[in-house]
Structure formats: C-alpha cells, structure tokens
Design an enzyme around this catalytic site. Structure first.
Site, short mmCIF file in Angstrom:
data_model
loop_
_atom_site.label_atom_id
_atom_site.label_comp_id
_atom_site.label_asym_id
_atom_site.label_seq_id
_atom_site.Cartn_x
_atom_site.Cartn_y
_atom_site.Cartn_z
N TYR A 137 0.77 -1.21 -0.01
CA TYR A 137 -0.15 -0.10 -0.06
C TYR A 137 1.03 1.23 -0.04
CZ TYR A 137 -2.80 3.96 1.69
OH TYR A 137 -3.41 5.00 1.92
N ARG A 149 -0.27 -5.89 15.54
CA ARG A 149 -0.89 -6.21 13.81
C ARG A 149 0.29 -6.04 13.17
NH1 ARG A 149 -5.69 -2.17 11.67
NH2 ARG A 149 -3.73 -0.58 11.78
#
Ligand code: UFG
Length: 330
Positions: free
Chosen positions: A145, A286
């Site tokens: 991304y 995460r």
C-alpha cells in the site's frame, strides 16, 4: 487559471474523505463532477452533484468522460487503503493504486488537464527514524500500500518534467471525525479503523474491541498516531488547488496535527465522549504497524497557509459519534 471558472473532478467522491471534499468544494462555490466506481464508496454519501459511475482502470470510460466534460483540475481519492490486505494481496494494490492512477494521468495528459491533488499517505515513511515526521524524512514504506503511493509520488515528478502536469501530494496521517453537521461521516466495509470500531463497540454493535499490541516502545505501550479531522484535511486540498492555480510547482505535504495519541488514550477519550465502559482485550501486534506516526505540518503551513483547526481529540470523536448514532444501520 482560477479553478473557480472550471469544473472540478473528484475521483472517489463517494468515499469517506472524497464525500467531505465534494461538500467543501460546493460550499466554496466550485462546480464539481464526481467519478466513483462504487466498489467501496456509497451512492448515498455523495452530496447532490454531477455523478458518473466508472473506474479509472477503464480507459474507454476515462477518454469518454474527459471528452464530455471540460475539467480544470482533478482530486484523486480513489484507492485501496488497507495496509494489512496490501501485504496478502499486493496485486490489488498495484492494480488499483498504481495502474489505475497511471491510466488517469495518461488521460489527463491527453486531455490537457494539468492540475492534480493526489491522496498520499504517512505509510510512505515506514517506521520513522524520528517524529514529528517532516518532508525530508527518508521514505521507506513497509507495505505494498505504502509503496503504491510512493511510486505514484515519484511518477508525478516525472510527469511534471515531461508533460507539465503539476500536482500536490497530500500525505494523510490518520483521517478521523465527520462533518459537524452530521450529514457525512466514515463508512468502510469491512471497517478496520480504530475510532469507528471503538464507536461501534460503544453503540453495542460489537461485543468487544481488541488493542493490537501493548508492548510498543511508547509511553503506555500502545501505538501512537496523529488523528487529523477530515474537514481539516479537506481544507488542505482546497488550499492546494489555490497553490496550483498560482502556478506554483508540484509539491508534497505531510498533514497532521503534530500531536500523537496512543491507542489507549483514544479508548479513554471514546469512553468519555460516549459515556460508556468498553470491553477491551489485548491482542498481538498487527503486522506492519509502526510504533509512532506523528506529522510535522510546518511545510504545509508555510506553503499553503494551512493550519488544523479541530485538534481536540474529543471533539473529533464527538463528530464521529454523532454520525455513528445517526446512522445505526451502517
Ligand atoms: N488498532 C487497534 N485495534 C483495531 C484497529 C486499530 O489496536 O481494531 C490500532 C492500530 O494497531 C493502530 C491504530 O489503532 O496502531 C490506528 O489504526 P487504524 O487502522 O485506524 O489506522 P492506521 O494507522 O493503521 O492506518 C491509517 C490509514 C491508512 C494509512 C495509515 C498511514 O487507515 O490508510 O494510517 O499510517 F496508510
């Protein structure tokens, strides 16, 4: 040329930030046409405005669009935005964010549209060497991304040199909040962002909330982010358009408040604003989350005259909460 006398194209105008942008452009007297493929945006989010459904990956659609409308400048919000998903499905990110944007740029060159405001991201920096992060900070994205956005920033520099397509890349830190009038707000499916997930929990639409990691090298062990009100972000876009109207060269700006809040601080602020006690669980980190991302907004202040105005975290959350309560079906 002053963009007030032209038609402004907002790509991704049915999305969270794009819909707020359309409303702000209209409030400031601009004529707007929205392009959105509605893959993640919602028709009901678009303020009353000209609308064309289509994808920037569809070259015929773009060619036809730019033939039918005489566009003065483009605001490009359309992209895939989940960092984690980009690691497991990079093809989607390079296709939508990179190939789609090149297809748009090529059509703009073809149609002689020479002003672009591009949605970039703090994710181009990766794990920072220092904070607040200024525009001189090395850019080492950790995810496809972030890389897709960085590649576009670099391509934009080449397109300015070769084709005189001038652009402003705006690197958002953490967009948050909603329009104070309650008409527009954040809506993703699936939702992965911190504040909307906490508010869903406060509204009893989810049983618990998971903090991803409390062993970071930060004051309380949870990640620190710079939450910037969506309307402040949109004002920076408007100022960027004026900047390009004045024939300034392409530029990139980091957009944040300069103040970081930890995930635990955001949890407490949400509990205060919503007057609820949330069921919080601690989960593992995460993947791809840097410990701390805080913007240095001085360059945007100097070049654009931009200054965030809604910097109180509880006010930002209160606007998002008002939206959440008005739209319980989402
Ligand atoms: N978080 C949790 N639990 C959750 C969701 C998030 O603890 O259920 C934490 C994250 O670990 C992170 C913080 O809350 O530390 C903020 O997470 P968000 O998902 O809300 O936002 P990100 O910082 O991951 O991502 C945002 C944008 C991206 C952009 C990035 C730039 O959504 O598009 O900022 O750093 F790339």
């Amino acid at each position: 040329m002053n963009s007030h006398n032209t038609l402004i194209c907002v790509i991704g105008g049915a999305g969270y930030i794009g819909s707020h942008m359309v409303a702000l452009l209209q409030a400031n007297g601009y004529s707007v046409v929205v392009i959105d493929d509605l893959s993640t945006g919602f028709l009901t989010s678009i303020p009353k405005v000209l609308f064309e459904q289509g994808s920037i990956l569809d070259k015929e659609f773009l060619a036809d669009f730019f033939t039918r409308y005489n566009i003065g400048a483009v605001f490009h919000f359309a992209s895939s935005i989940q960092v984690g998903e980009s690691v497991s499905n990079p093809r989607k990110y390079y296709k939508n964010n990179l190939i789609g944007t090149i297809s748009l740029l090529d059509q703009m060159v073809e149609s002689k549209v020479s002003k672009l405001i591009f949605s970039s991201t703090a994710a181009i920096f990766g794990s920072p060497d220092y904070t607040p992060i200024d525009e001189l900070h090395p850019r080492r994205p950790l995810s496809p991304y972030g890389r897709s956005k960085l590649f576009v920033e670099e391509i934009l520099a080449d397109y300015e040199t070769a084709y005189n397509l001038r652009s402003v890349s705006l690197r958002y830190f953490n967009a948050a909040g909603a329009s104070p009038c309650g008409q527009l707000g954040e809506r993703h499916f699936p939702e992965t962002h911190l504040i909307p997930l906490l508010l869903q929990c406060a509204a009893n639409r989810s049983p618990s909330f998971s903090i991803f990691g409390n062993d970071y090298d930060t004051a309380d062990g949870t990640c620190v982010r710079d939450y910037i009100h969506v309307e402040d972000l949109c004002r920076a876009h408007l100022l960027s358009l004026s900047y390009l109207d004045k024939d300034n060269p392409s530029a990139a700006f980091n957009l944040g408040t300069g103040v970081g809040h930890s995930v635990s601080e955001v949890v407490s602020a949400v509990e205060d604003v919503t007057r609820s006690k949330l069921n919080i669980q601690i989960k593992p980190r995460r993947p791809g989350d840097p410990a701390s991302l805080v913007a240095d907004g001085k360059k945007a202040n100097l070049a654009l005259g931009w200054m965030p105005t809604r910097v109180d975290l509880k006010e930002i959350i209160a606007h998002a909460w008002a939206w959440e309560q008005k739209h319980p079906w989402i």
